[in-house]
Design an enzyme around this catalytic site. Sequence first.
Site, short mmCIF file in Angstrom:
data_model
loop_
_atom_site.label_atom_id
_atom_site.label_comp_id
_atom_site.label_asym_id
_atom_site.label_seq_id
_atom_site.Cartn_x
_atom_site.Cartn_y
_atom_site.Cartn_z
CG ASP A 148 -1.82 1.17 1.31
OD1 ASP A 148 -2.71 1.28 0.44
OD2 ASP A 148 -1.66 2.00 2.24
CD GLU B 43 -2.55 2.85 -3.31
OE1 GLU B 43 -3.67 3.38 -3.42
OE2 GLU B 43 -1.92 2.82 -2.24
#
Length: 721
Positions: free
Chosen positions: A439, A468
Amino acid sequence: MKRVLMLLAASSTLAFQANADWFIRGTHNSWAADQMADISNNTMLADDVEFTSAGEIKFDRFGDWSENYGTGGQGGGNISVSAGTWDIEFYTDTKGWAILPSSTHGGSTGGGTGYHLRGTPNGWAEGTLLTQVGTTSDYEICIEFNGGDASGGPRFKIDKNGGWGSDAFPSADVSVAQGFAHIVVDSSNDSIKSVSDGLGANCSPVTATNDFRNRTMYFVFLDRFANGDTSNDNGNNASATSSVGGSGNLDEWKKYWGGDIQGLIDKLDYLQNLGITAIWVTPLNDNVDNSGTAGAYHGYWGRDFYEVDEHLGSWALVDQLDAEMEARGMKLVLDFAPNHSSQNDKYEYGAVYKEGVFQADEANSTWFHQNGAIADCYDSDPSTTCGNEWSDPWAYRNKTLFNLTDFNHGVNSNSVSDTYLIEAAKKWLAHGVDAFRIDAIKHIEPNFINRFTAEMRAVNPDVYIFGEWMDAGASDANSMAFLSEGRGSELLDFNLRDNIENVIADNISMIDLNAHIESRAGAMGNREDWQPIFLDNHDATRTSVYLQTNGVVNKGRQGKGFAKAFAEARQNLGMALVMTLPGIPTIYYGTEQNSTWFTANGDGEVGHDPYNREQMPSFSETSAAFTMIKSLADLRISSAAIATGSYQQKWLNADILVFERKEGTDTVVVAMNKGAAATISVSSLGLADGTYTSLTGGDVVSVTGGQASLSLDQNEVIVLH
């Protein structure tokens, strides 16, 4: 009968007894030790081993696991076995094995007799035998029909005992659709009992490899997917769990709804039937408890990275999930958030624990940065912003992402928080995790990513890692610089997502889309097929909502106002691109049902956070989107061209794109049209001459001399293999 063996190198330093006791263990017997029979010539036999579903085996010399063999030799990995009944041989000299029809060591099909399938897959030759189903009169086979021949399309006959005698049946060839078929013959009356999709519950003839490029990934927002255990719904803070779910107001959408690991386990058959071979789950680690009436339902307010959140389950359930997925040939992808813990201004103030023992909170500058938030201009006045900080590497790596307590990562070596996070990730690997999605990777010290990925691969060399980076892709220089540095992590391709959405929304042409697709290889150092590609995710309005609403969605975009049926056809066209372009396709839960929610959030954005995180709307297996995704996911498993092949545009205008994926002799042609119905002639195709049935819709196309005529309705996709 031709026997295909998988041979392993035998150690020259060990002497083996040909007649030693050997045992077979696997999912079929719950990994118990079943003794094999010595049938001489260094061959051990397990006769009529039944697998009711696809599973795995290993060979155990003494029945105590002290010396066992699998893929890769002694102590190697589990060996995949398709559903069916098999005679399984193990060769004590080479340490190889063979998984053979159950009739090989007796029965009507032994010694070259029995039921032979002759048809277009094998050039109408004998020797492709059907397998008896247990002790019944049924015989079955799973076989792929890639196309027809000079005399017609994919088809077959059954030849009893070989030799093309008068006992071959039926009198006329049996025509089938292109792809895998599961064929069942009834020996009591020598008739075809059934012909069905060969990748269903009855038969799994192919499996995905450790290389994620031939896998299809499914992103499960766990709290909103399926509630398998209502006893854990309230967790340690009942006020953070909603009793009304999606029927409630905005505050209720920001609470837990009850989805959990058990619910995911309960739906694995559904995902397997969709063709899913990897499941990405939102973070499973423990999240904050003292959050008032707000819930960390999303998993991104980490508290204890070494424990399972009580709303979701336990370590025992994680282990069960892993075992159930492994039995289905699936890989577990864990969303991991090493950029931050929880909020630094409320609730638990970023506190982190290790197996229940407090470590630090936001006040500890050794563990966490103290540089303020990105774009806050180092002051507390919300009216002053420094937007350029979102593109300033120092700012976006060393300041907090909104108000989330930012881990202080070491530049040249591991900081104390780095060690905490790396060792936590290793614990998840030990419990069956096969891959990580990192993340907010844009906001993390890049040298930490080097150390993290190296440490994970020291445990599991095959671990797949991607991150991400918001707006990453061929058009974003910073993200492409990161990718070119070889830090061990791939990136979710947001640029490709945006281009796919824009083309199906009529904002750009197919010519524009093709130009972007062709730019990816150069921008990504020819690693475009390793990047996860997607259409929907949890941080943007669902495409199905954007296409249908007349309101404003995220990023201030005006909705398109398309009719529902038209919008769903366009979304399915977009997903066909995701499933066939270079990259690892990633499906956001509910996309296979064209899920929508049209409520505007507090910022007036229709269908945006949290309304893009709705309850899974349906588990139907008959929707057009489900059927198309399944067909193309199955294709990805079996086709090297789709998994790793080149991309070449073959026909192009503003509305129509035809492209070819090619790897060696394997070729796939994809054609799609978003405009008015049209018939086009496409030449220089790599497909062999023959008749092909589209895997999406059933169009029949003849290829002669590399040329084909394609009739495309509006929003139609044709896929030929």
